[in-house]
Design a protein around this motif. Sequence first.
Motif, PDB file in Angstrom:
ATOM      1  N   ARG A 213       0.831  -1.211   0.000  1.00  6.71           N
ATOM      2  CA  ARG A 213       0.000   0.000   0.000  1.00  6.71           C
ATOM      3  C   ARG A 213       0.862   1.256   0.000  1.00  6.71           C
ATOM      4  O   ARG A 213       0.492   2.277  -0.601  1.00  6.71           O
ATOM      5  N   ARG A 214       2.016   1.197   0.674  1.00  7.30           N
ATOM      6  CA  ARG A 214       2.915   2.359   0.693  1.00  7.30           C
ATOM      7  C   ARG A 214       3.400   2.688  -0.716  1.00  7.30           C
ATOM      8  O   ARG A 214       3.512   3.861  -1.079  1.00  7.30           O
ATOM      9  N   ILE A 215       3.725   1.663  -1.485  1.00  9.41           N
ATOM     10  CA  ILE A 215       4.201   1.878  -2.854  1.00  9.41           C
ATOM     11  C   ILE A 215       3.078   2.426  -3.727  1.00  9.41           C
ATOM     12  O   ILE A 215       3.268   3.352  -4.520  1.00  9.41           O
ATOM     13  N   LYS A 216       1.880   1.852  -3.584  1.00  9.18           N
ATOM     14  CA  LYS A 216       0.727   2.340  -4.353  1.00  9.18           C
ATOM     15  C   LYS A 216       0.390   3.772  -3.963  1.00  9.18           C
ATOM     16  O   LYS A 216       0.028   4.589  -4.816  1.00  9.18           O
ATOM     17  N   THR A 217       0.523   4.074  -2.675  1.00 12.92           N
ATOM     18  CA  THR A 217       0.265   5.426  -2.197  1.00 12.92           C
ATOM     19  C   THR A 217       1.270   6.413  -2.774  1.00 12.92           C
ATOM     20  O   THR A 217       0.927   7.556  -3.116  1.00 12.92           O
ATOM     21  N   PHE A 218       2.525   5.981  -2.889  1.00 11.80           N
ATOM     22  CA  PHE A 218       3.563   6.837  -3.474  1.00 11.80           C
ATOM     23  C   PHE A 218       3.206   7.191  -4.913  1.00 11.80           C
ATOM     24  O   PHE A 218       3.362   8.339  -5.343  1.00 11.80           O
ATOM     25  N   ILE A 219       2.695   6.210  -5.673  1.00  7.23           N
ATOM     26  CA  ILE A 219       2.334   6.449  -7.076  1.00  7.23           C
ATOM     27  C   ILE A 219       1.121   7.362  -7.174  1.00  7.23           C
ATOM     28  O   ILE A 219       1.079   8.283  -7.991  1.00  7.23           O
ATOM     29  N   ASN A 220       0.126   7.142  -6.312  1.00  5.86           N
ATOM     30  CA  ASN A 220      -1.095   7.951  -6.365  1.00  5.86           C
ATOM     31  C   ASN A 220      -1.657   8.120  -4.954  1.00  5.86           C
ATOM     32  O   ASN A 220      -2.548   7.383  -4.536  1.00  5.86           O
ATOM     33  N   THR A 222      -3.616  10.303  -3.689  1.00  5.84           N
ATOM     34  CA  THR A 222      -5.012  10.740  -3.611  1.00  5.84           C
ATOM     35  C   THR A 222      -5.998   9.590  -3.756  1.00  5.84           C
ATOM     36  O   THR A 222      -7.195   9.767  -3.499  1.00  5.84           O
ATOM     37  N   ALA A 223      -5.534   8.425  -4.161  1.00 10.02           N
ATOM     38  CA  ALA A 223      -6.428   7.278  -4.313  1.00 10.02           C
ATOM     39  C   ALA A 223      -7.005   6.844  -2.968  1.00 10.02           C
ATOM     40  O   ALA A 223      -8.094   6.288  -2.895  1.00 10.02           O
ATOM     41  N   ASP A 224      -6.271   7.092  -1.884  1.00 12.52           N
ATOM     42  CA  ASP A 224      -6.750   6.791  -0.530  1.00 12.52           C
ATOM     43  C   ASP A 224      -6.341   7.943   0.377  1.00 12.52           C
ATOM     44  O   ASP A 224      -5.539   7.789   1.288  1.00 12.52           O
ATOM     45  N   ALA A 225      -6.923   9.121   0.082  1.00 12.69           N
ATOM     46  CA  ALA A 225      -6.486  10.355   0.734  1.00 12.69           C
ATOM     47  C   ALA A 225      -6.708  10.350   2.243  1.00 12.69           C
ATOM     48  O   ALA A 225      -5.966  10.994   2.987  1.00 12.69           O
ATOM     49  N   ASN A 231      -0.720  10.665   5.199  1.00 17.15           N
ATOM     50  CA  ASN A 231       0.543  11.257   5.652  1.00 17.15           C
ATOM     51  C   ASN A 231       1.279  11.970   4.537  1.00 17.15           C
ATOM     52  O   ASN A 231       1.812  13.072   4.714  1.00 17.15           O
ATOM     53  N   ALA A 232       1.345  11.323   3.350  1.00 19.38           N
ATOM     54  CA  ALA A 232       2.057  11.916   2.219  1.00 19.38           C
ATOM     55  C   ALA A 232       1.417  13.230   1.794  1.00 19.38           C
ATOM     56  O   ALA A 232       2.109  14.210   1.483  1.00 19.38           O
ATOM     57  N   ILE A 233       0.091  13.272   1.777  1.00 22.03           N
ATOM     58  CA  ILE A 233      -0.627  14.486   1.365  1.00 22.03           C
ATOM     59  C   ILE A 233      -0.405  15.607   2.379  1.00 22.03           C
ATOM     60  O   ILE A 233      -0.090  16.748   2.019  1.00 22.03           O
ATOM     61  N   VAL A 329       9.265  12.562   2.382  1.00 25.90           N
ATOM     62  CA  VAL A 329       8.356  13.594   2.889  1.00 25.90           C
ATOM     63  C   VAL A 329       7.948  14.565   1.780  1.00 25.90           C
ATOM     64  O   VAL A 329       6.911  15.234   1.887  1.00 25.90           O
ATOM     65  N   MET A 330       8.740  14.643   0.696  1.00 26.72           N
ATOM     66  CA  MET A 330       8.384  15.495  -0.437  1.00 26.72           C
ATOM     67  C   MET A 330       7.585  14.744  -1.498  1.00 26.72           C
ATOM     68  O   MET A 330       7.237  15.307  -2.528  1.00 26.72           O
ATOM     69  N   GLY A 331       7.328  13.448  -1.256  1.00 25.66           N
ATOM     70  CA  GLY A 331       6.548  12.662  -2.198  1.00 25.66           C
ATOM     71  C   GLY A 331       7.352  12.138  -3.360  1.00 25.66           C
ATOM     72  O   GLY A 331       6.768  11.672  -4.350  1.00 25.66           O
ATOM     73  N   LEU A 332       8.680  12.192  -3.276  1.00 23.08           N
ATOM     74  CA  LEU A 332       9.536  11.719  -4.357  1.00 23.08           C
ATOM     75  C   LEU A 332       9.909  10.252  -4.189  1.00 23.08           C
ATOM     76  O   LEU A 332      10.380   9.616  -5.138  1.00 23.08           O
TER      77      LEU A 332
END
Length: 370
Positions: A213-220, A222-225, A231-233, A329-332
């Motif tokens: 889920r962390r990897i999927k969250t990194f890619i998108n 907002t899919a699970d905002a 945290n990323a947002i 923390v910058m979403g990179l």
Amino acid sequence: MDFQNIKELLKRYDFSFFGLSLVIFIFGIINLYSATHTSASFHHANLYKVQLGWYALSLAVGFGISFVQPKNYFRFAWFVYAFNVFLLVLVLFLGHKGMGARRWLLLGPVRIQPSELMKLSVIFVLARWFRKHSPDQEMGIKELIVPFIIAFIPTLLIVLEPDLGTGLLVLLIFFTMAFFRKLKWKSLGILALVGILSGGLMYQFGLKDYQKRRIKTFINPTADAKGSGYNAIQSKIAIGSGKFLGKGLMKSSQASLNYLPENHTDFVFSIFNEEHGFFGSILLIGLYLFLFYRFVWLAVNVSRIFDSIVIIGVMSIFFWHTFINMGMVMGLLPVVGLPLPLMSYGGSSLLTFGICCGIATSISNSRNMF
């Protein structure tokens, strides 16, 4: 030892590593207080006091290590490595469980994290192996088999805790040291290909659901905002709202309103950005870059190959922690839970960085003092 000898000793002593780390830590302790001072939890509101205690301990330990002759790192490398592997095995069976992972051993009221000290153990053993088996010629895949196994054993044990971030960091330390020891470009290409293929296999069969889920969250994200992407947002909101000069000390809305969880550990750089803006962040990054420069300068200027490789290994601990933490923390980069050196709250990591400064200082001092 008379006053004249002490004066001469201090004149030859290299204070640069402890000096730079102290400046960064001052930034960190002020930021930690700012991030936690409004917390309703008494424990969280006093984390900065605990951090000061850990820093005093890490400084004392590091200062003591700075007087150790570097030849002892070579002499006891395998013993320290074997002992740390034993501790990692012990963690899997007897370790204290927290947040779904077994990463700590309890010694009375004190928790120790063997994976932190394993980073240093791997560096000493790899430096010893490269010193004895890798002269000046470029290395191919065949010459990397043994050192890779040396790094892979603790990596596997750490990932099983599970602690994917620290496990990957051990491999990054290995690759950095191998590259420094004149790795063939063909070998580098093969390693990159193997890394991509093994990464795909690990994702498919080795990662737990929350890690995927962390990897999927990194890619998108907002899919699970409101879930895994939260945290990323919030982190990017904190960084963006700081603009050029920031909102000012203790004026972080993300911290005071508790929008950003883990703002004292993984996401301290987000709070720092919000309060001090782009200008403050560039200043902090500049301090880290100067610290990296000191490591590289020392690695190039020492006379012994073993010392040079150890310094690069120690530098890689600082570099990869900094690069990965700031990137996530910058979403990179995906969120992997690695602390920002001397900024994030945490006793084990602070002690590791203090020991790293002590090792670098002892090697630098050995040019003039031993």
